[in-house]
Scaffold this motif. Structure first.
Motif, short mmCIF file in Angstrom:
data_model
loop_
_atom_site.label_atom_id
_atom_site.label_comp_id
_atom_site.label_asym_id
_atom_site.label_seq_id
_atom_site.Cartn_x
_atom_site.Cartn_y
_atom_site.Cartn_z
N ARG A 54 1.00 4.24 -2.75
CA ARG A 54 0.42 5.54 -2.38
C ARG A 54 1.45 6.66 -2.51
O ARG A 54 1.12 7.77 -2.92
N ARG A 85 -12.88 -4.39 7.13
CA ARG A 85 -11.57 -5.01 7.22
C ARG A 85 -11.79 -6.49 7.55
O ARG A 85 -12.90 -6.90 7.88
N HIS A 141 -5.23 4.52 5.32
CA HIS A 141 -5.99 4.73 4.08
C HIS A 141 -6.70 6.07 4.03
O HIS A 141 -7.59 6.27 3.20
N CYS A 176 -8.30 9.37 3.28
CA CYS A 176 -8.66 9.75 1.90
C CYS A 176 -7.58 10.59 1.22
O CYS A 176 -7.21 11.66 1.70
N HIS A 235 0.83 -1.21 0.00
CA HIS A 235 0.00 0.00 0.00
C HIS A 235 0.86 1.26 0.00
O HIS A 235 0.63 2.19 -0.76
C1 HEM Z 1 -16.65 14.02 0.24
C2 HEM Z 1 -15.89 13.31 -0.54
C3 HEM Z 1 -15.09 12.11 -0.10
C4 HEM Z 1 -15.25 11.28 0.97
C5 HEM Z 1 -16.32 11.33 2.07
C6 HEM Z 1 -14.21 10.28 0.91
C7 HEM Z 1 -14.04 9.26 1.84
C8 HEM Z 1 -13.00 8.35 1.82
C9 HEM Z 1 -12.81 7.30 2.78
C10 HEM Z 1 -13.72 7.01 3.97
C11 HEM Z 1 -11.69 6.63 2.43
C12 HEM Z 1 -11.12 5.38 3.09
C13 HEM Z 1 -10.42 5.64 4.37
C14 HEM Z 1 -10.02 4.39 5.07
O1 HEM Z 1 -10.18 3.25 4.57
O2 HEM Z 1 -9.52 4.57 6.20
C15 HEM Z 1 -11.18 7.24 1.23
C16 HEM Z 1 -10.07 6.82 0.54
C17 HEM Z 1 -9.69 7.32 -0.67
N1 HEM Z 1 -10.22 8.41 -1.32
FE1 HEM Z 1 -11.73 9.54 -0.71
N2 HEM Z 1 -13.45 10.54 -0.19
C18 HEM Z 1 -13.95 11.63 -0.84
C19 HEM Z 1 -13.45 12.24 -1.99
C20 HEM Z 1 -12.38 11.79 -2.71
C21 HEM Z 1 -11.86 12.40 -3.91
C22 HEM Z 1 -12.41 13.69 -4.54
C23 HEM Z 1 -10.85 11.61 -4.35
C24 HEM Z 1 -9.95 11.74 -5.56
C25 HEM Z 1 -10.07 12.57 -6.52
C26 HEM Z 1 -10.70 10.52 -3.40
C27 HEM Z 1 -9.77 9.52 -3.49
C28 HEM Z 1 -9.56 8.56 -2.53
C29 HEM Z 1 -8.52 7.53 -2.63
C30 HEM Z 1 -7.55 7.34 -3.78
C31 HEM Z 1 -8.62 6.76 -1.47
C32 HEM Z 1 -7.77 5.55 -1.09
C33 HEM Z 1 -6.64 5.97 -0.19
C34 HEM Z 1 -5.84 4.80 0.33
O3 HEM Z 1 -6.36 3.70 0.46
O4 HEM Z 1 -4.65 5.02 0.61
N3 HEM Z 1 -11.65 10.66 -2.43
N4 HEM Z 1 -11.99 8.31 0.88
#
Ligand code: HEM
Length: 415
Positions: free
Chosen positions: A106, A306, A362, A364, A102
């Motif tokens: 990342r 998980r 993880h 966001c 991961h």
């Molecule tokens: C209000 C909007 C958003 C919410 C509520 C949200 C919420 C989340 C959550 C809950 C996670 C997972 C955290 C975890 O497993 O601990 C996550 C991961 C992620 N989000 Fe968002 N997200 C939003 C917008 C976005 C946007 C705009 C993008 C990209 C353009 C994005 C890209 C990602 C990516 C790539 C991950 C994976 C990160 C990882 O696993 O290292 N998200 N998001």
């Protein structure tokens, strides 16, 4: 609310979310059974057919901080068992990778998502918002589709360098991928969520092939995320087109529906709390705090899953290796130990350590983009339309995962 054998609590069924998350039940469970065993249908008593719901803020943080005990990779991040093909595709996304893989995947991306880099997108995001609002005449609109859906699709489309004529198609595929529990959105044409994600991955593979040809010998390669991903090494290797397909799918789906949900859920929260809306109109400097409260109170994702990699005890509960464990952001965000008056929607709440973007490993990646879209969207919306009112009942997506509205009828007036 008292939980008795006759009223077996059910926080799994999508029907329990029909008129919003079951907050009274979650509050009761936080008090009486904060790591709660929830059966899943079909296997009423077998533990193999259920999961542990982690409901308190502190415990959601703990589980999220320990990927070595609570794996995202082993069984994926949704509660339903996926077939090996879909699980394999999911494991190509950051969300379903464990360390050390991961971190290796990342790290190369982080520099494209910092607050400073994303801050540079503000002007363009404002322009997109203005273009969207300029197309809307005064009067009645269905806010979810007519207004909110264009912004995240365009922002991600521009970030990735997708041709504008493909944005709508990609948006529809993302919507279908996320809406498998709601037949109205998923459609009845025999075209399932698996088909939508496969089609999106195939689109991405073709897009990557075209871009590689463009990059070959180009003097001025397009400066977007696609170029960055295709030219970066992940764990010492370049991505194949297939790897890119999974990655693309994740970026497009992660950033699309969640943001759309924040915007429509946010307007709904404001319209049903007119005092808060009035305060915001009177002092637009409150908008960043209002966006955080919208994210806490109407959080777009209810949970992520998980899988335990070994036997472990959490709040006195024995979790066995292989058990499913779900961290409930919806519950953590209203934890009485962390938030004063947690059921109240208060745009001046400070501090506001909600967990809507997850926590730790993880957390966001798109957090700064989401916050910027939220702030600029509401600044422009309130400035363009001094009069906004609800004109009917909103409709919710049938889902235990996505806290989305599918319809929000409103009247928007410029004076
Ligand atoms: C209000 C909007 C958003 C919410 C509520 C949200 C919420 C989340 C959550 C809950 C996670 C997972 C955290 C975890 O497993 O601990 C996550 C991961 C992620 N989000 Fe968002 N997200 C939003 C917008 C976005 C946007 C705009 C993008 C990209 C353009 C994005 C890209 C990602 C990516 C790539 C991950 C994976 C990160 C990882 O696993 O290292 N998200 N998001």
């Amino acid at each position: 609310m008292t939980v008795t054998p006759d009223t077996a609590p059910d926080i799994y069924s999508p029907d329990s979310y029909a008129s919003g998350a079951p907050h009274a039940l979650l509050a009761e469970l936080r008090r009486t059974s904060p790591v709660f065993w929830q059966d899943m249908p079909g296997t009423a008593t077998s533990k193999a057919g259920g999961y542990w719901a982690v409901l308190r803020h502190e415990d959601v943080e703990y589980v999220s901080q320990h990927p070595e005990i609570f794996s995202a990779e082993r069984g994926g991040i949704v509660l339903e068992d996926l077939d090996e093909d879909r699980l394999d595709a999911l494991r190509g996304t950051l969300l379903a990778m464990d360390p050390p893989r991961h971190r290796a995947y990342r790290k190369p991306l982080v520099k494209s998502f910092t607050a400073r880099v994303v801050g540079g997108m503000e002007g363009r995001i404002r322009e997109i918002c203005r273009e969207i609002f300029a197309r809307i005449p005064d009067g009645d609109v269905e806010f979810v589709h007519d207004v909110t859906s264009s912004l995240p699709t365009q922002v991600i489309g521009e970030l990735m360098g997708l041709p504008p004529e493909d944005w709508d198609h990609i948006h529809r595929l993302a919507e279908r991928t996320n809406s498998q529990q709601d037949p109205e959105v998923a459609g009845n044409d025999g075209y399932g969520p698996g088909d939508a994600s496969r089609e999106m991955a195939m689109y991405a593979v073709r897009f990557a092939m075209r871009r590689r040809q463009e990059l070959d010998g180009a003097e001025e390669p397009p400066e977007d995320l696609t170029t960055l991903i295709l030219e970066s090494e992940f764990g010492g290797k370049l991505m194949t087109d297939l790897d890119f397909g999974s990655f693309f799918m994740q970026l497009v789906t992660a950033g699309n529906d969640t943001t759309k949900t924040m915007l429509s859920g946010g307007l709904h929260a404001l319209l049903t709390h007119p005092d808060q809306l009035a305060a915001l109109r009177a002092d637009p400097s409150l908008i960043p705090g209002a966006v955080e409260e919208i994210l806490r109170w109407a959080n777009p994702l209810h949970y992520f899953r998980r899988t335990a990699t070994r036997d472990v005890e959490l709040r006195g509960v024995r979790i066995k290796e292989g058990d499913k464990v779900a961290v409930y952001y919806t519950s953590a965000n209203r934890d009485e130990d962390v938030f004063a008056d947690p059921q109240a929607f208060d745009i001046t709440r400070k501090p506001n350590p909600h967990l809507s973007f997850g926590f730790a490993e993880h957390f966001c990646l798109g957090v700064h983009i989401a916050r910027l879209e939220g702030r600029v969207f509401f600044e422009e919306l309130l400035a363009t339309f001094p009069h906004i009112e609800l004109t009917g009942e909103p409709k919710r997506l049938r889902s235990n995962l996505n806290n989305s509205l599918t319809q929000l009828p409103v009247r928007l007036m410029r004076n």
